[in-house]
Design a protein around this motif. Structure first.
Motif, PDB file in Angstrom:
ATOM      1  N   VAL A 123       3.933  32.219   6.430  1.00 29.20           N
ATOM      2  CA  VAL A 123       2.776  31.427   5.999  1.00 29.20           C
ATOM      3  C   VAL A 123       2.840  31.214   4.492  1.00 29.20           C
ATOM      4  N   ASP A 124       2.637  29.961   4.062  1.00 26.61           N
ATOM      5  CA  ASP A 124       2.576  29.653   2.633  1.00 26.61           C
ATOM      6  C   ASP A 124       1.111  29.743   2.185  1.00 26.61           C
ATOM      7  N   LYS A 125       0.679  30.981   1.839  1.00 27.03           N
ATOM      8  CA  LYS A 125      -0.721  31.200   1.448  1.00 27.03           C
ATOM      9  C   LYS A 125      -1.073  30.434   0.173  1.00 27.03           C
ATOM     10  N   GLU A 126      -0.104  30.336  -0.716  1.00 26.82           N
ATOM     11  CA  GLU A 126      -0.354  29.621  -1.980  1.00 26.82           C
ATOM     12  C   GLU A 126      -0.678  28.149  -1.717  1.00 26.82           C
ATOM     13  N   HIS A 185       0.831  -1.196   0.000  1.00 26.47           N
ATOM     14  CA  HIS A 185       0.000   0.000   0.000  1.00 26.47           C
ATOM     15  C   HIS A 185       0.869   1.250   0.000  1.00 26.47           C
ATOM     16  N   SER A 186       2.050   1.138  -0.605  1.00 29.82           N
ATOM     17  CA  SER A 186       2.924   2.290  -0.763  1.00 29.82           C
ATOM     18  C   SER A 186       2.251   3.287  -1.695  1.00 29.82           C
ATOM     19  N   HIS A 187       2.351   4.566  -1.406  1.00 23.93           N
ATOM     20  CA  HIS A 187       1.621   5.583  -2.168  1.00 23.93           C
ATOM     21  C   HIS A 187       2.585   6.498  -2.913  1.00 23.93           C
ATOM     22  N   PRO A 188       2.336   6.741  -4.216  1.00 23.14           N
ATOM     23  CA  PRO A 188       3.196   7.630  -5.001  1.00 23.14           C
ATOM     24  C   PRO A 188       2.697   9.067  -5.007  1.00 23.14           C
ATOM     25  N   PHE A 189       1.645   9.363  -4.224  1.00 21.79           N
ATOM     26  CA  PHE A 189       1.013  10.666  -4.308  1.00 21.79           C
ATOM     27  C   PHE A 189       1.372  11.528  -3.099  1.00 21.79           C
ATOM     28  N   GLY A 190       1.288  12.861  -3.295  1.00 21.76           N
ATOM     29  CA  GLY A 190       1.419  13.802  -2.204  1.00 21.76           C
ATOM     30  C   GLY A 190       2.828  14.000  -1.691  1.00 21.76           C
ATOM     31  N   LYS A 191       2.959  15.058  -0.904  1.00 22.65           N
ATOM     32  CA  LYS A 191       4.247  15.366  -0.275  1.00 22.65           C
ATOM     33  C   LYS A 191       3.983  16.295   0.920  1.00 22.65           C
ATOM     34  N   PRO A 192       4.935  16.374   1.861  1.00 18.12           N
ATOM     35  CA  PRO A 192       4.765  17.304   2.985  1.00 18.12           C
ATOM     36  C   PRO A 192       4.946  18.747   2.494  1.00 18.12           C
ATOM     37  N   VAL A 193       4.066  19.639   2.936  1.00 19.62           N
ATOM     38  CA  VAL A 193       4.143  21.048   2.561  1.00 19.62           C
ATOM     39  C   VAL A 193       4.148  21.885   3.833  1.00 19.62           C
ATOM     40  N   ASN A 194       5.188  22.704   3.990  1.00 16.48           N
ATOM     41  CA  ASN A 194       5.323  23.568   5.161  1.00 16.48           C
ATOM     42  C   ASN A 194       4.372  24.761   5.020  1.00 16.48           C
ATOM     43  N   ILE A 195       3.181  24.695   5.631  1.00 14.53           N
ATOM     44  CA  ILE A 195       2.251  25.819   5.508  1.00 14.53           C
ATOM     45  C   ILE A 195       2.595  26.927   6.500  1.00 14.53           C
ATOM     46  N   LEU A 196       3.363  26.581   7.540  1.00 17.00           N
ATOM     47  CA  LEU A 196       3.816  27.603   8.498  1.00 17.00           C
ATOM     48  C   LEU A 196       5.197  27.218   9.007  1.00 17.00           C
TER      49      LEU A 196
END
Length: 543
Positions: A29-32, A8-19
């Protein structure tokens, strides 16, 4: 617990630093990223689950979240995977030797996560029985209590994570300690204020809090899992007569501030998991007892029937609203000093009221736009007052945070906005009414001309039809005359023919009479000859 050999390894998504914290602990803050996630077409109008974890650094927060991601990818669709909601997959934990992917983590003494990190891929679910559409977001937070983060920043991270989430997991090790509870107390004044101003309402400032106790060492006293955890938490949060005021305050805060709070006691994961720097998350290296409890608690938190929607004052929030709240909280926490609870509360009220005002104003404008072309000039103000009254009723009936003074203040703001909107669309309506009058006059004149031409055309058509009918009638009369003439001629010819036949017959009779007379005369002559003496013959000389 047995599993099948399925990855069930997933190739989607990544961590995004929103703050994250910049120089001088300035909040960046990463408003985008916020807009990309919460204003995504598949997310902005869905109700939101915000699942967050917080706790001391290097205590397995990101490790726990990555197994949550594995569960989510096995059992839900997402904005990147675009698959239909699958059936529940009991073997979601994957292959025994499968490395763990998702948020970064590792054992050691240095922190790995900074600020607040959100998983970029958002999970989607549609409730089969109701058709309700839900989006699930996962957040990781910077580890607390390291040697690089100030107490003020620890408090800000704790505050933000708790304010934003619908489910906040407080990841602790060993036992619940008093100094850890103190970091919940930052919102005590806010919670008291909210409870006081929302008496008679089920709305509380925070939603669900789970104390996740790792490496629980007393299973004989309180067994592993949520049942043992409930008993342990009840004992920890018990208010006693001889407790100091600040200890009572924390315990009172939890009961009046969270919709629900619970506890789960987790076993030690095993030496390889806890100590090996090269451990990559394979569950075959975990102690079996830990793995089993990990599966149970993740399913209790994330199965569809257990999802907790993000609410403000008991109202479910949608993606675009969550984005507004998160951004306003981030702005509020820009200063180095932790904001007063009152300012957090006021900010929450302001954001909720402004969203409500926008909703009411949109309803007012749509009503005006829909009906303005039907109005007469002297009815504009009457229609405005009627629409305004309906909108104010709508505002009054909606659930709101705050007290009567807040309601009065924002009601006045809504009234001012409606008056401003009225002045704008009134001018447009007057111009529109004048244009409509001119267009109506032109239309009426055009209709009159069209009617005249149609009447003339009908009259011409009538005359043509009459002429055509007269010609047809004349033709019929002529045909009758011709037939009559032919009949008379035929009768005349028959009479003439009969006369000729009669004349022939008369002529034949005459001829017959004449022939008869001749016969009689011949007969009489012969009779006369018979009666005469025959003459004396003379001798004849023969030559």
């Amino acid at each position: 617990m047995t599993t099948t050999n399925q990855s069930h390894s997933h190739p989607f998504g990544k961590p995004v630093n929103i703050l994250k914290f910049g120089e001088g602990n300035r909040i960046i803050v990463d408003k985008e990223a916020l807009e990309k996630s919460f204003l995504h077409p598949d997310v902005k109008n869905r109700k939101i689950v915000v699942f967050s974890i917080i706790g001391a650094f290097r205590r397995g927060k990101s490790f726990f979240l990555d197994y949550c991601l594995r569960f989510l990818y096995a059992n839900y669709s997402s904005i990147e995977s675009r698959k239909n909601d699958p059936q529940f997959n009991k073997d979601w934990i994957g292959l025994p030797e499968e490395p763990l992917k998702g948020f970064t983590w590792r054992s050691g003494t240095k922190r790995d996560t900074t600020g607040i990190i959100m998983w970029s891929d958002i999970f989607l679910h549609t409730v089969k029985t109701t058709g309700e559409k839900i989006a699930i977001t996962i957040m990781d937070t910077q580890g607390l209590f390291d040697n690089e983060t100030s107490p003020a920043d620890n408090s800000r991270i704790f505050a933000l994570g708790t304010l934003i989430s619908s489910v906040q997991v407080l990841n602790l090790v060993g036992i619940i300690q008093e100094d850890q509870l103190q970091y919940l107390q930052f919102a005590t004044e806010f919670a008291k204020f909210a409870a006081q101003d929302n008496q008679g309402s089920s709305g509380k400032p925070f939603q669900n809090l789970l104390f996740l106790i790792r490496d629980w060492g007393n299973p004989d006293e309180y067994e592993f899992g949520t049942e043992g955890g409930a008993q342990y938490l009840k004992e920890v949060l018990k208010i006693k007569a001889d407790q100091k005021p600040e200890l009572k305050s924390v315990r009172q805060f939890i009961s009046v501030s969270f919709d629900e709070y619970s506890c789960c006691l987790m076993p030690y994961p095993g030496k390889h998991v806890a100590r090996k720097k090269d451990y990559d998350g394979q569950w075959k290296l975990m102690d079996e007892e830990f793995k089993d409890e990990l599966v149970v608690i993740i399913e209790k938190l994330l199965k569809p029937e257990n999802l907790i929607l993000k609410k403000i004052n008991s109202k479910d929030l949608k993606g675009f609203e969550v984005k507004e709240y998160i951004q306003s909280y981030f702005t509020l926490f820009q200063s180095d000093t932790l904001p007063q609870a009152q300012s957090i509360y006021e900010s929450t009220i302001d954001k909720q009221m402004n969203i409500l005002i926008s909703k009411c104003l949109e309803s007012y404008k749509l009503n005006a736009l829909k009906n303005q072309d039907l109005l007469e000039e002297n009815n504009l103000h009457i229609f405005h007052e009627m629409s305004k009254s309906k909108t104010l009723i709508m505002f009054s009936e909606e659930k709101k945070m705050g007290n009567a003074e807040h309601a009065r203040k924002y009601k006045m703001k809504l009234e001012a906005e409606m008056e401003k909107s009225y002045n704008e669309w009134k001018d447009r309506s007057l111009k529109s009414i004048q244009q409509l009058k001119e267009e109506k006059k032109k239309t009426e004149e055009a209709m009159k001309e069209k009617l005249r031409l149609e009447q003339e055309a009908l009259e011409a058509e009538r005359i043509t039809r009459e002429k055509q009918a007269e010609l047809e009638r004349q033709k019929e009369l002529q045909l009758i005359e011709n037939e009559k003439y032919e009949a008379e001629k035929k009768a005349m010819d028959s009479r003439l023919e009969a006369e000729k036949e009669r004349a022939k017959a008369i002529e034949a009779e005459r001829e017959a009479e004449k022939a008869w007379r001749q016969v009689l005369e011949e007969k009489l002559k012969n009779e006369q000859l018979k009666n005469q003496k025959p003459p004396r013959r003379r001798g004849c000389t023969i030559l």
